[in-house]
Design a protein around this motif. Structure first.
Motif, PDB file in Angstrom:
ATOM      1  N   GLY A  55       1.103  -0.988  -0.275  1.00  0.00           N
ATOM      2  CA  GLY A  55      -0.097  -0.227   0.246  1.00  0.00           C
ATOM      3  C   GLY A  55       0.631   1.096  -0.123  1.00  0.00           C
ATOM      4  O   GLY A  55       1.923   1.681   0.553  1.00  0.00           O
ATOM      5  N   ARG A  56       0.583   2.016  -0.467  1.00  0.00           N
ATOM      6  CA  ARG A  56       0.957   3.301  -0.609  1.00  0.00           C
ATOM      7  C   ARG A  56      -0.021   4.992  -0.072  1.00  0.00           C
ATOM      8  O   ARG A  56       0.339   5.909  -0.721  1.00  0.00           O
ATOM      9  N   LEU A  57      -0.603   4.206   1.065  1.00  0.00           N
ATOM     10  CA  LEU A  57      -1.254   5.419   1.396  1.00  0.00           C
ATOM     11  C   LEU A  57      -0.623   6.901   2.121  1.00  0.00           C
ATOM     12  O   LEU A  57      -0.091   6.378   2.910  1.00  0.00           O
ATOM     13  N   ALA A  58      -0.935   8.095   2.031  1.00  0.00           N
ATOM     14  CA  ALA A  58      -0.371   8.931   2.331  1.00  0.00           C
ATOM     15  C   ALA A  58      -0.714   9.741   3.418  1.00  0.00           C
ATOM     16  O   ALA A  58      -0.416  10.596   3.727  1.00  0.00           O
ATOM     17  N   VAL A  59      -1.907   8.809   4.104  1.00  0.00           N
ATOM     18  CA  VAL A  59      -2.261   9.596   5.150  1.00  0.00           C
ATOM     19  C   VAL A  59      -2.043   9.190   6.093  1.00  0.00           C
ATOM     20  O   VAL A  59      -1.523  10.651   7.077  1.00  0.00           O
ATOM     21  N   ARG A  60      -1.523   8.272   6.347  1.00  0.00           N
ATOM     22  CA  ARG A  60      -0.698   7.348   7.439  1.00  0.00           C
ATOM     23  C   ARG A  60       0.434   7.023   7.228  1.00  0.00           C
ATOM     24  O   ARG A  60       0.929   6.770   6.031  1.00  0.00           O
ATOM     25  N   LYS A  61       1.494   6.810   8.197  1.00  0.00           N
ATOM     26  CA  LYS A  61       1.961   5.896   8.426  1.00  0.00           C
ATOM     27  C   LYS A  61       2.408   4.720   8.229  1.00  0.00           C
ATOM     28  O   LYS A  61       1.619   4.240   8.556  1.00  0.00           O
ATOM     29  N   LYS A  62       3.360   3.387   7.608  1.00  0.00           N
ATOM     30  CA  LYS A  62       2.751   2.452   7.560  1.00  0.00           C
ATOM     31  C   LYS A  62       3.390   2.025   9.141  1.00  0.00           C
ATOM     32  O   LYS A  62       2.508   1.463   8.978  1.00  0.00           O
ATOM     33  N   THR A  63       3.902   2.197   9.907  1.00  0.00           N
ATOM     34  CA  THR A  63       4.490   2.079  11.415  1.00  0.00           C
ATOM     35  C   THR A  63       2.796   1.681  11.891  1.00  0.00           C
ATOM     36  O   THR A  63       2.824   0.741  12.611  1.00  0.00           O
ATOM     37  N   THR A  64       2.530   3.428  11.740  1.00  0.00           N
ATOM     38  CA  THR A  64       0.932   3.545  12.902  1.00  0.00           C
ATOM     39  C   THR A  64      -0.018   2.852  12.325  1.00  0.00           C
ATOM     40  O   THR A  64      -0.817   2.120  13.041  1.00  0.00           O
ATOM     41  N   ASP A  65       0.115   2.474  10.667  1.00  0.00           N
ATOM     42  CA  ASP A  65      -0.731   1.100  10.222  1.00  0.00           C
ATOM     43  C   ASP A  65      -0.678  -0.338  11.115  1.00  0.00           C
ATOM     44  O   ASP A  65      -2.127  -1.180  12.092  1.00  0.00           O
ATOM     45  N   ALA A  66       0.202  -0.684  10.954  1.00  0.00           N
ATOM     46  CA  ALA A  66       0.652  -1.476  11.567  1.00  0.00           C
ATOM     47  C   ALA A  66       0.644  -2.306  12.941  1.00  0.00           C
ATOM     48  O   ALA A  66       0.005  -2.874  13.198  1.00  0.00           O
ATOM     49  N   VAL A  67       1.254  -0.700  13.560  1.00  0.00           N
ATOM     50  CA  VAL A  67       1.239  -0.841  14.950  1.00  0.00           C
ATOM     51  C   VAL A  67      -1.135  -1.698  15.071  1.00  0.00           C
ATOM     52  O   VAL A  67      -1.519  -2.018  16.262  1.00  0.00           O
ATOM     53  N   THR A  68      -1.960  -0.153  14.894  1.00  0.00           N
ATOM     54  CA  THR A  68      -1.948  -0.044  15.451  1.00  0.00           C
ATOM     55  C   THR A  68      -3.427  -1.989  14.670  1.00  0.00           C
ATOM     56  O   THR A  68      -4.464  -2.190  15.832  1.00  0.00           O
ATOM     57  N   LEU A  69      -3.281  -2.088  13.804  1.00  0.00           N
ATOM     58  CA  LEU A  69      -3.683  -2.780  13.012  1.00  0.00           C
ATOM     59  C   LEU A  69      -3.483  -4.656  13.857  1.00  0.00           C
ATOM     60  O   LEU A  69      -4.322  -5.269  14.323  1.00  0.00           O
ATOM     61  N   ALA A  70      -2.387  -4.837  14.444  1.00  0.00           N
ATOM     62  CA  ALA A  70      -1.951  -6.088  15.253  1.00  0.00           C
ATOM     63  C   ALA A  70      -2.152  -5.838  16.971  1.00  0.00           C
ATOM     64  O   ALA A  70      -2.666  -6.678  16.726  1.00  0.00           O
ATOM     65  N   VAL A  71      -2.731  -4.451  17.371  1.00  0.00           N
ATOM     66  CA  VAL A  71      -2.940  -4.172  18.666  1.00  0.00           C
ATOM     67  C   VAL A  71      -4.678  -4.300  18.239  1.00  0.00           C
ATOM     68  O   VAL A  71      -4.975  -5.406  19.332  1.00  0.00           O
TER      69      VAL A  71
END
Length: 91
Positions: A55-71
């Protein structure tokens, strides 16, 4: 000229959406606890895929998405396991 395709921008999200639909269907039709566990597993898979570069979404960083989804995925999996096996709950 923009050379990115639509698939490149969306990354793992269509896969996660399809898995979520199947997991919710399993929760409704088969078993609520295992459907919830499957939904949590799909969300965790989406977190791993997003962190790996999907993904190349420009709204959030990859790390933010990954941590949120993982939690959220881990919490959903833990909650469904505690509903299925209540003796796992600490006293």
């Amino acid at each position: 000229m923009n050379t990115r395709t639509t698939d490149d921008r969306w990354g793992p999200y269509p896969l996660v959406l399809a898995g979520a639909v199947l997991a919710v269907a399993a929760a409704v039709l088969v078993d609520v606890e295992w459907g919830g566990f499957a939904l949590g597993a799909v969300i965790m898979l989406g977190a791993a895929t997003r962190l790996a570069g999907g993904g190349r979404l420009a709204v959030r960083k990859k790390t933010t998405d990954a941590v949120t989804l993982a939690v959220l995925g881990a919490a959903l999996m833990a909650g469904s396991l505690l509903l299925e096996y209540p003796w796992l709950m600490p006293r």
